[in-house]
Motif scaffolding. Structure first.
Motif, PDB file in Angstrom:
ATOM      1  N   TYR A 265      32.711  19.074  49.824  1.00 40.18           N
ATOM      2  CA  TYR A 265      31.752  18.738  48.768  1.00 40.18           C
ATOM      3  C   TYR A 265      30.526  18.057  49.365  1.00 40.18           C
ATOM      4  O   TYR A 265      29.389  18.329  48.957  1.00 40.18           O
ATOM      5  CB  TYR A 265      32.403  17.818  47.731  1.00 40.18           C
TER       6      TYR A 265
ATOM      7  N   TYR B 200      37.446  22.440  46.920  1.00 39.64           N
ATOM      8  CA  TYR B 200      36.137  23.039  46.674  1.00 39.64           C
ATOM      9  C   TYR B 200      36.226  24.531  46.352  1.00 39.64           C
ATOM     10  O   TYR B 200      35.400  25.063  45.606  1.00 39.64           O
ATOM     11  CB  TYR B 200      35.220  22.827  47.883  1.00 39.64           C
TER      12      TYR B 200
ATOM     13  N   GLN C 198      34.448  23.681  42.080  1.00 37.63           N
ATOM     14  CA  GLN C 198      33.226  23.514  42.862  1.00 37.63           C
ATOM     15  C   GLN C 198      32.241  22.509  42.263  1.00 37.63           C
ATOM     16  O   GLN C 198      31.264  22.160  42.928  1.00 37.63           O
ATOM     17  CB  GLN C 198      32.543  24.869  43.061  1.00 37.63           C
TER      18      GLN C 198
ATOM     19  N   ARG D 291      33.854  26.526  52.916  1.00 36.05           N
ATOM     20  CA  ARG D 291      34.799  26.010  51.924  1.00 36.05           C
ATOM     21  C   ARG D 291      36.050  25.419  52.568  1.00 36.05           C
ATOM     22  O   ARG D 291      36.956  24.987  51.870  1.00 36.05           O
ATOM     23  CB  ARG D 291      35.205  27.127  50.964  1.00 36.05           C
TER      24      ARG D 291
END
Length: 765
Positions: free
Chosen positions: A265, A465, A469, A259
């Protein structure tokens, strides 16, 4: 006496032979000894050779070859752990005798152990359980001796040191020295200085106790001990040792997580598609028809989708990105990715969000919805969001009723860390307030790609993110509004029309399926005049689009959109389709617009260029995939019209506000109630697109001036391109020109009937 000695020797030979054969304890087969560390994290690498991130399960081990490790690391390890390492063959008799006499007989625990580096490696690799008593430890020790000797036969000394440093867990998700160098010093293992190497080797004695995050003073003391030992072994001079001991630790802890870092992403989407299995309808929910459709097409057509399950390793098993140490070389350019992420955040957090808060909140920060909604409608939206949350599902599965769960959501306050534009913040909030809180933030999706190769250069699925998400670049779909119009105009060009053909700029009512349909327009400029198609597209005139659609076939529009790569199930043949009533993703829109730049040939997004296995062998190569959508002549006409959008149309602020020079084409888009703002723009060697909107369609600016695509989405594209042009290392220039032949005249073949040569009077009649 001699008989007893012979018996001891014979028993020892039998004992060690039994160990070597695997009759006593575990003896790894030769295959394991040839590859003792089989599980490595896979690396995601940018086109400019920057590590974007890794994929792993519990460990985050990245293999480092001997050439990738600083010599000072090997020197520090030998000086500290095994000073006669280069003299023995796996067992150091002197150290072993000392340990037996001083520790075993005299009980001097400070005398140290007799384990060599090779024995320690054998213990780390193959001793899984902790000995419960001295007898078990003696058996384990003798097994490690035999393994150590076999390792010495299998590997060179430097290879053993490399294996040791690759295997050791330095904590904080830093397994292996390559990851440790990045986590603790944010650099490559080959670039570590002598003091940095000494600190990491010092942690090998006890990575928890001598960890600089736990206690920097203790870590520095241990580092200085290692430096002193290096001096004693001749690796450092007296002066060097003193200088290094006075140096600060220089730790810059970098938390490693999927993350964190660049292109989060993108990496998550790539992970998802590479590990995907053949789609089975029963594995999708009833509302996931579009996702099942997309996945089924991708499985058949995209070699990257499901790659791990479509391909096998040498042993016949499928690849696993978490354990096979793959190197995935992507098309992402780390510089352009950074510019894209910064442009999204700068515009949303620095400009749009404060204005949105001011318009919507008015002192009540939990009211992001349109002012046209009733309280009942807002309550219904919130309830839907609650029922889709993971917390709701888990509580229902635990046996709580719907009423009990919703009461909990409304009244029970929970400690949580929330996102803010100024950094994470710890707070106390009810789950319902948390849902409302996150709905107050505007979302965005952005992608940039090369129109000739399909290489995706930048990919942004959202703001952060960790907290948002859902990927609004590749996964999310929203209404596209006027950005659909280039497909309609391309269809017209394919049917013989030109940018100079005329159409009546008046509002008309059309009969659609027996019902009247009257499109509205944002302004009444040049109302009642005959205007060119070029003017109609540049000003995003809905009346011209509807009129043009009436002369063409809605089914033909759907067909050409499919050839442009629009796979949305939401595309239906109807008159209103020409105004962008369908839901499409940012990625679909960007790849479709490549046909305008690439002489009518549309190229699909290429996320990965090649994949290497842990041995450095190329196991997959990926190449551009493309198809012809429109003729080259039609693409030249479209370029002329789409450049007019920027030069004299709805995207004009690219010139007068952001002062971008050179040839630029593009199209803005805004949907009903300003729910979605779009801009898809391109220059000769780059196509990029952006969407901005709320989590729900009822979250939007109420004023057209603030909610239109030219205000919410176009500036992100502009900021991105300003940064791209300013970075000369990227090679993009405002001097570049579209590949339109010098002698091409877009209006050389004006239709003689000029859209049936209808006059304004004919239209009114």
């Amino acid at each position: 006496m001699w008989g007893s000695l012979l018996a001891v020797v014979v028993l020892a030979v039998i004992y060690f032979s039994a160990i070597s054969a695997g009759w006593i304890g575990y003896m790894p087969p030769i295959e394991e000894l040839e590859n003792p560390i089989s599980k490595y994290a896979s690396q995601v690498i940018s086109s400019d050779n920057v590590l974007l991130g890794t994929w792993s399960l519990n460990e985050n081990r990245l293999f480092a070859s001997r050439e990738e490790i600083a010599p000072s690391l090997l020197q520090a390890l030998v000086a500290t752990e095994d000073k006669r390492f280069y003299e023995h063959s796996g067992i150091d008799i002197k150290s072993l005798a000392r340990a037996i006499v001083k520790r075993g007989i005299l009980g001097h625990k400070e005398a140290g152990g007799g384990s060599t580096i090779t024995q320690q490696l054998a213990k780390q690799l193959y001793t899984q359980s902790r000995a419960e008593n001295s007898r078990q430890r003696i058996v384990q020790k003798t097994i490690e001796w035999v393994i150590a000797i076999k390792l010495e036969r299998q590997y060179s000394k430097d290879e053993i040191l490399t294996l040791y440093l690759n295997y050791f867990d330095f904590l904080h998700h830093a397994v292996g020295v390559k990851t440790a160098a990045r986590v603790y010093f944010n650099k490559e293992a080959r670039d570590l200085t002598v003091p940095e190497s000494a600190m990491l080797v010092g942690m090998c004695k006890n990575p928890s106790y001598f960890n600089p995050v736990r206690d920097s003073t203790v870590a520095k003391q241990r580092r200085n001990v290692v430096l002193e030992l290096m001096k004693e072994q001749g690796y450092l001079s007296e002066e060097e040792c003193v200088d290094y001991q006075n140096a600060p630790l220089g730790v810059h802890l970098q938390h490693v997580s999927h993350r964190d870092g660049l292109a989060t992403y993108f990496r998550e989407y790539l992970r998802h598609i590479m590990m995907a299995k053949r789609p089975v309808r029963s594995n999708y929910a009833s509302w996931q028809e579009q996702e099942y459709h997309d996945d089924s097409l991708a499985w058949e057509r995209d070699p990257l989708y499901g790659w791990c399950n479509k391909n096998s390793k040498k042993d016949g098993s499928p690849y696993n990105i978490y354990t096979d140490g793959l190197k995935i070389y992507t098309s992402i350019d780390s510089r352009m990715q950074r510019y894209a992420e910064r442009s999204v955040r700068d515009h949303l957090e620095g400009y749009l969000q404060p204005l949105f808060d001011k318009e919507k909140h008015k002192g009540q920060y939990l009211n992001p919805f349109s002012s046209s909604l009733s309280q009942q409608q807002i309550k219904a939206i919130v309830n839907r969001s609650i029922e889709r949350s993971d917390r709701y599902r888990s509580m229902r599965e635990a046996g709580m009723s719907d009423e009990e769960v919703k009461a909990f959501f409304k009244t029970h306050k929970v400690d949580m860390t929330v996102y803010t534009p100024y950094g994470d913040r710890d707070t106390v909030m009810t789950p319902q307030d948390s849902i409302l809180y996150y709905k107050t933030f505007l979302r965005a999706g952005f992608m940039a790609m090369d129109p000739q190769t399909g290489a995706v250069k930048a990919y942004v699925g959202g703001l952060d993110y960790t907290y948002f998400q859902y990927d609004m670049c590749m996964m999310g779909r929203r209404q596209i509004g006027s950005t659909i119009k280039p497909y309609l105009y391309a269809l017209a060009m394919e049917n013989g029309y030109t940018p100079c053909d005329l159409a009546p700029n008046v509002q008309r009512t059309y009969m659609v399926a027996g019902k009247p349909w009257t499109p509205r327009n944002a302004n009444h400029a040049r109302y009642g005049e005959m205007v060119t198609l070029k003017w109609g597209l540049a000003n995003s005139n809905n009346w011209i689009s509807a009129y043009l659609m009436s002369k063409l076939n809605p089914k033909s529009l759907v067909s050409i959109m499919r050839s442009f790569g629009i796979n949305s199930l939401d595309v239906y043949p109807s008159m209103s389709l020409c105004l962008g009533t369908c839901d499409i993703s940012v990625a679909e829109m960007v790849q479709a617009y490549t046909a305008f730049v690439n002489k009518g040939i549309r190229v699909l997004p290429m996320l990965v260029t090649r994949i290497e296995n842990s041995d450095g062998e190329v196991v997959a190569d990926f190449h551009p995939r493309m198809n012809e959508v429109i003729s080259a002549e039609s693409s030249y006409k479209m370029l002329e019209m789409l450049m007019e959008v920027v030069d004299h149309g709805t995207a004009g602020r690219l010139r007068y506000k952001y002062h971008l020079e050179g040839q630029i084409g593009g199209k803005t888009g805004t949907t009903n109630n300003n729910s979605d703002g779009w801009f898809i723009g391109f220059v000769p060697r780059l196509v990029a697109g952006c969407w901005v909107g709320g989590e729900d369609r009822d979250i939007h600016f109420d004023r057209m001036s603030m909610g239109q695509g030219a205000t919410v989405a176009l500036p992100i594209w502009a900021k991105f391109m300003q940064k791209v042009y300013a970075d000369h290392s990227l090679g993009y220039s405002t001097e570049e020109r579209f590949a339109i032949p010098d002698n091409f005249s877009p209006c050389a073949t004006v239709r003689s009937d000029s859209l049936e040569n209808e006059s304004i009077n004919d239209v009114f009649q």
